[in-house]
Design a protein around this motif. Structure first.
Motif: not given
Length: 192
Positions: A184-192, A127-128
Motif C-alpha cells: 500500500p505504501l507504494a500505491s499511487l492512488r491513496l485518495a478515498g 475500488d469495489r
C-alpha cells in the motif's frame, strides 16, 4: 463497572473457503463497529493472540469488535489474506442488522501485518464500491515489502531478517511486490 464483553464465533466466506470470525461486544450502544486484524508477519498467530486486546477494546468503546481469522502464508500467499480481510468487512455489513451493530460506523484496524491487510481492505472497499468505511487505523503497519524506510534500516538485524522472511512468504512472486494491495505504501492512488 461494565460487564466483560460477550464473545461469539461465526463463519464468514473467505477467499479460499470458510473462515472463522469472533465478535466481542459490550453493553450499551456501540460507538463503532471495528474489524480488528491481527499481526504475525502474515505467517503466524491468529485471532486468539489478539482476543485479549479485542475484549479490552470492546469494553472501553462499549462497542463491537470483530476479529477475523485470515489465511496465512506460505500456505496461502497474497492475495488470500487481503481478500479475507475485505470479505470480513463485507460480512460485518451484511450481518449488522441481525448482529445488532451499526454498519454505518465501520472501522478497520490492523496491527503490523494486519495493518497491511487493513490498508489493502480499505483500498479494495474503495475500488469495489463497498463496504463504506468510517475510518481505518494502522498500528505499526507493514506497508512496504522493499523495507526501505528509515525505521527498517535502524532495526536490529534479527528483526529485519524476520520481516524479510515474512515478506518472502507472503509475496513469493516478484510481481506481487508492486501490487497496491500488497504494498500500500507504494500505491499511487491513496485518495478515498
Amino acid at each position: 463497572m461494565k460487564a466483560a464483553p460477550d464473545c461469539a464465533t461465526h463463519a464468514y466466506p473467505g477467499f479460499r473457503g470458510e473462515r472463522l470470525l469472533r465478535v466481542f461486544r459490550s453493553e450499551g450502544a456501540p460507538l463503532a463497529t471495528v474489524v480488528l486484524l491481527h499481526g504475525g508477519g502474515f505467517v503466524s498467530t491468529g485471532m486468539e493472540a489478539i482476543a485479549p486486546a479485542a475484549e479490552r477494546l470492546a469494553h472501553r468503546l462499549a462497542g463491537v469488535i470483530l476479529v477475523p481469522d485470515y489465511s496465512l502464508a506460505p500456505a496461502a500467499p497474497f492475495p488470500a489474506a487481503a481478500e479475507d480481510a475485505h470479505a470480513a468487512l463485507r460480512w460485518a455489513v451484511g450481518h449488522a442488522r441481525e448482529g445488532g451493530w451499526d454498519a454505518r460506523r465501520l472501522v478497520v484496524v490492523g496491527v503490523e501485518a494486519g495493518g497491511n491487510l487493513a490498508a489493502a481492505a480499505a483500498m479494495m472497499a474503495r475500488d469495489r464500491g463497498e463496504p463504506a468505511l468510517a475510518a481505518q487505523v494502522l498500528v505499526r503497519p507493514m506497508l512496504d515489502p522493499s523495507q526501505s524506510s528509515r525505521s527498517m534500516r535502524a532495526c536490529p538485524e534479527h528483526e529485519a531478517e524476520r520481516c524479510r522472511a515474512a515478506w518472502r512468504a507472503y509475496l513469493p512472486s516478484g510481481a506481487d511486490q508492486v501490487h497496491p494491495y500488497a504494498a500500500p505504501l507504494a500505491s499511487l492512488r491513496l485518495a478515498g
